[in-house]
Design a protein around this motif. Structure first.
Motif, PDB file in Angstrom:
ATOM      1  N   VAL A 124       0.870  -1.174   0.000  1.00  0.00           N
ATOM      2  CA  VAL A 124       0.000   0.000   0.000  1.00  0.00           C
ATOM      3  C   VAL A 124       0.907   1.223   0.000  1.00  0.00           C
ATOM      4  N   SER A 125       0.693   2.076  -0.980  1.00  0.00           N
ATOM      5  CA  SER A 125       1.526   3.255  -1.196  1.00  0.00           C
ATOM      6  C   SER A 125       0.750   4.518  -0.870  1.00  0.00           C
ATOM      7  N   GLN A 126       1.485   5.495  -0.345  1.00  0.00           N
ATOM      8  CA  GLN A 126       0.981   6.864  -0.275  1.00  0.00           C
ATOM      9  C   GLN A 126       2.186   7.782  -0.197  1.00  0.00           C
ATOM     10  N   TRP A 127       2.325   8.652  -1.184  1.00  0.00           N
ATOM     11  CA  TRP A 127       3.484   9.547  -1.251  1.00  0.00           C
ATOM     12  C   TRP A 127       3.434  10.641  -0.191  1.00  0.00           C
ATOM     13  N   ASP A 128       2.240  11.124   0.137  1.00  0.00           N
ATOM     14  CA  ASP A 128       2.090  12.174   1.148  1.00  0.00           C
ATOM     15  C   ASP A 128       0.655  12.121   1.656  1.00  0.00           C
ATOM     16  N   LYS A 129       0.397  12.703   2.826  1.00  0.00           N
ATOM     17  CA  LYS A 129      -0.908  12.549   3.473  1.00  0.00           C
ATOM     18  C   LYS A 129      -2.075  13.102   2.668  1.00  0.00           C
ATOM     19  N   GLU A 130      -1.838  14.025   1.744  1.00  0.00           N
ATOM     20  CA  GLU A 130      -2.924  14.565   0.922  1.00  0.00           C
ATOM     21  C   GLU A 130      -3.142  13.755  -0.353  1.00  0.00           C
ATOM     22  N   LEU A 131      -2.186  12.919  -0.708  1.00  0.00           N
ATOM     23  CA  LEU A 131      -2.221  12.190  -1.986  1.00  0.00           C
ATOM     24  C   LEU A 131      -2.929  10.857  -1.838  1.00  0.00           C
ATOM     25  N   PRO A 132      -3.335  10.254  -2.955  1.00  0.00           N
ATOM     26  CA  PRO A 132      -4.110   9.016  -2.886  1.00  0.00           C
ATOM     27  C   PRO A 132      -3.299   7.835  -2.366  1.00  0.00           C
ATOM     28  N   PHE A 133      -4.024   6.858  -1.837  1.00  0.00           N
ATOM     29  CA  PHE A 133      -3.450   5.550  -1.549  1.00  0.00           C
ATOM     30  C   PHE A 133      -3.484   4.749  -2.843  1.00  0.00           C
TER      31      PHE A 133
END
Length: 145
Positions: A124-133
């Motif tokens: 499970v990826s997320q580049w930053d807290k505002e960006l999508p999973f």
């Protein structure tokens, strides 16, 4: 239906040849010895509360775990491989091969199998807290560092 589509996409990547040069198409990145593809992508979280974000993260982790169970029936139980130390080593100047280097920037860990002469992982990826999973599948011949 979605699970069947995810399994078909994984099977496609496992059987797909690797390109000689890095290339991207949509959410798929490929290069010598690897493919990384998003099986699912959530909405962005620019104006969402933390509870909704947490709910989405938990759902993506549950989806990964469900696929891991199905793939485990094929290839045995997965090894859970933390990418934290890989990121730390990269930040200390060690050269980390792809796809591991970029994955360590946004995927905390992978459920990982060795099958058909390749490493196959789910994360499970997320580049930053505002960006999508994203629910990612990784197929590579490059050994984990």
């Amino acid at each position: 239906m979605e699970t069947r589509q995810h399994l078909a996409a994984i099977d496609d990547l496992v059987g797909r040849a690797f390109p000689e040069r890095a290339e991207s198409s949509g959410y798929r990145d490929s290069g010598p010895g690897h493919h990384v593809d998003a099986l699912a992508t959530s909405e962005e979280f620019w104006e969402c509360d933390a509870t909704h974000r947490l709910d989405v993260e938990e759902q993506y982790e549950a989806d990964r775990d469900g696929l891991s169970t199905l793939l485990g029936a094929r290839w045995g139980p997965p090894q859970v491989f933390s990418l934290w130390s890989v990121r730390d080593r990269s930040m200390s100047g060690e050269r980390i091969p792809e796809p591991w280097n970029v994955l360590s920037c946004h995927v905390p860990d992978l459920h990982l199998w060795r099958a058909r002469g390749r490493w196959i992982g789910l994360g499970v990826s997320q580049w930053d807290k505002e960006l999508p999973f994203q629910l990612l599948v990784v197929v590579t011949t490059v050994d984990p560092p």
